[in-house]
Scaffold this motif. Structure first.
Motif, PDB file in Angstrom:
ATOM      1  N   VAL A   1      11.690  10.264  -7.212  1.00  0.00           N
ATOM      2  CA  VAL A   1      11.531   9.100  -6.329  1.00  0.00           C
ATOM      3  C   VAL A   1      11.803   9.506  -4.879  1.00  0.00           C
ATOM      4  N   LYS A   2      12.802  10.340  -4.676  1.00  0.00           N
ATOM      5  CA  LYS A   2      13.090  10.842  -3.332  1.00  0.00           C
ATOM      6  C   LYS A   2      11.890  11.608  -2.780  1.00  0.00           C
ATOM      7  N   GLU A   3      11.261  12.407  -3.620  1.00  0.00           N
ATOM      8  CA  GLU A   3      10.054  13.148  -3.222  1.00  0.00           C
ATOM      9  C   GLU A   3       8.928  12.183  -2.830  1.00  0.00           C
ATOM     10  N   LEU A   4       8.779  11.103  -3.566  1.00  0.00           N
ATOM     11  CA  LEU A   4       7.755  10.093  -3.235  1.00  0.00           C
ATOM     12  C   LEU A   4       8.062   9.447  -1.891  1.00  0.00           C
ATOM     13  N   HIS A   5       9.345   9.227  -1.585  1.00  0.00           N
ATOM     14  CA  HIS A   5       9.752   8.717  -0.273  1.00  0.00           C
ATOM     15  C   HIS A   5       9.327   9.701   0.815  1.00  0.00           C
ATOM     16  N   GLU A   6       9.593  10.978   0.588  1.00  0.00           N
ATOM     17  CA  GLU A   6       9.254  11.999   1.575  1.00  0.00           C
ATOM     18  C   GLU A   6       7.743  12.114   1.792  1.00  0.00           C
ATOM     19  N   ARG A   7       6.970  11.775   0.772  1.00  0.00           N
ATOM     20  CA  ARG A   7       5.508  11.789   0.889  1.00  0.00           C
ATOM     21  C   ARG A   7       4.983  10.478   1.496  1.00  0.00           C
ATOM     22  N   ASN A   8       5.901   9.580   1.849  1.00  0.00           N
ATOM     23  CA  ASN A   8       5.563   8.269   2.430  1.00  0.00           C
ATOM     24  C   ASN A   8       4.683   7.426   1.513  1.00  0.00           C
ATOM     25  N   LEU A   9       4.910   7.542   0.219  1.00  0.00           N
ATOM     26  CA  LEU A   9       4.143   6.769  -0.746  1.00  0.00           C
ATOM     27  C   LEU A   9       4.886   5.525  -1.214  1.00  0.00           C
ATOM     28  N   VAL A  10       6.208   5.521  -1.043  1.00  0.00           N
ATOM     29  CA  VAL A  10       7.020   4.395  -1.497  1.00  0.00           C
ATOM     30  C   VAL A  10       8.082   4.080  -0.459  1.00  0.00           C
ATOM     31  N   TYR A  11       8.660   2.899  -0.585  1.00  0.00           N
ATOM     32  CA  TYR A  11       9.788   2.514   0.259  1.00  0.00           C
ATOM     33  C   TYR A  11      10.775   1.744  -0.606  1.00  0.00           C
ATOM     34  N   GLY A  12      12.037   1.810  -0.220  1.00  0.00           N
ATOM     35  CA  GLY A  12      13.071   1.118  -0.970  1.00  0.00           C
ATOM     36  C   GLY A  12      13.541  -0.126  -0.249  1.00  0.00           C
ATOM     37  N   GLN A  13      13.946  -1.112  -1.030  1.00  0.00           N
ATOM     38  CA  GLN A  13      14.560  -2.318  -0.490  1.00  0.00           C
ATOM     39  C   GLN A  13      15.919  -2.456  -1.160  1.00  0.00           C
ATOM     40  N   GLN A  14      16.953  -2.439  -0.342  1.00  0.00           N
ATOM     41  CA  GLN A  14      18.328  -2.476  -0.842  1.00  0.00           C
ATOM     42  C   GLN A  14      18.507  -3.581  -1.874  1.00  0.00           C
ATOM     43  N   GLY A  15      18.963  -3.200  -3.049  1.00  0.00           N
ATOM     44  CA  GLY A  15      19.261  -4.158  -4.099  1.00  0.00           C
ATOM     45  C   GLY A  15      18.054  -4.713  -4.821  1.00  0.00           C
ATOM     46  N   GLN A  16      16.843  -4.301  -4.429  1.00  0.00           N
ATOM     47  CA  GLN A  16      15.638  -4.848  -5.065  1.00  0.00           C
ATOM     48  C   GLN A  16      14.813  -3.807  -5.797  1.00  0.00           C
ATOM     49  N   GLY A  17      14.796  -2.581  -5.283  1.00  0.00           N
ATOM     50  CA  GLY A  17      14.023  -1.540  -5.971  1.00  0.00           C
ATOM     51  C   GLY A  17      13.179  -0.737  -5.021  1.00  0.00           C
ATOM     52  N   VAL A  18      12.250  -0.005  -5.618  1.00  0.00           N
ATOM     53  CA  VAL A  18      11.330   0.868  -4.885  1.00  0.00           C
ATOM     54  C   VAL A  18       9.923   0.321  -5.055  1.00  0.00           C
ATOM     55  N   PHE A  19       9.189   0.261  -3.962  1.00  0.00           N
ATOM     56  CA  PHE A  19       7.866  -0.339  -3.959  1.00  0.00           C
ATOM     57  C   PHE A  19       6.830   0.621  -3.402  1.00  0.00           C
ATOM     58  N   VAL A  20       5.583   0.462  -3.814  1.00  0.00           N
ATOM     59  CA  VAL A  20       4.480   1.285  -3.321  1.00  0.00           C
ATOM     60  C   VAL A  20       4.170   0.865  -1.891  1.00  0.00           C
ATOM     61  N   ALA A  21       4.084   1.860  -1.001  1.00  0.00           N
ATOM     62  CA  ALA A  21       3.790   1.594   0.403  1.00  0.00           C
ATOM     63  C   ALA A  21       2.313   1.283   0.593  1.00  0.00           C
ATOM     64  N   ASP A  22       2.013   0.530   1.653  1.00  0.00           N
ATOM     65  CA  ASP A  22       0.612   0.313   2.030  1.00  0.00           C
ATOM     66  C   ASP A  22       0.019   1.639   2.481  1.00  0.00           C
ATOM     67  N   ARG A  23      -1.258   1.778   2.261  1.00  0.00           N
ATOM     68  CA  ARG A  23      -1.901   3.061   2.629  1.00  0.00           C
ATOM     69  C   ARG A  23      -2.213   3.098   4.056  1.00  0.00           C
TER      70      ARG A  23
END
Length: 73
Positions: free
Chosen positions: A51-73
């Motif tokens: 998941v950290k790798e996906l963050h670094e690829r700018n494919l996902v973003y996290g929301q505190q206390g809610q989870g990880v979501f797919v980023a807009d392209r």
């Protein structure tokens, strides 16, 4: 001889492919780190690194206390 990529990278690559192919839509929540670990039969720490790798690829973003979501392209 080429070596196999680390488990976390293989998980991240698979999730990225699902994002790019439309398996996960922009704004859609990804499974939790624990669920990713279970889906890919890897340790929770490996799933976390994926998941950290996906963050670094700018494919996902996290929301505190809610989870990880797919980023807009």
């Amino acid at each position: 001889m080429p070596t196999r990529p680390p488990h976390y990278r293989r998980v991240a690559d698979d999730v990225e492919q699902k994002i790019r192919s439309g398996g996960y839509s922009p704004g859609q929540q990804l499974p939790s780190v624990s669920e990713i670990g279970e889906l890919y039969n890897v340790a929770r720490s490996t799933a976390y690194r994926a998941v950290k790798e996906l963050h670094e690829r700018n494919l996902v973003y996290g929301q505190q206390g809610q989870g990880v979501f797919v980023a807009d392209r």
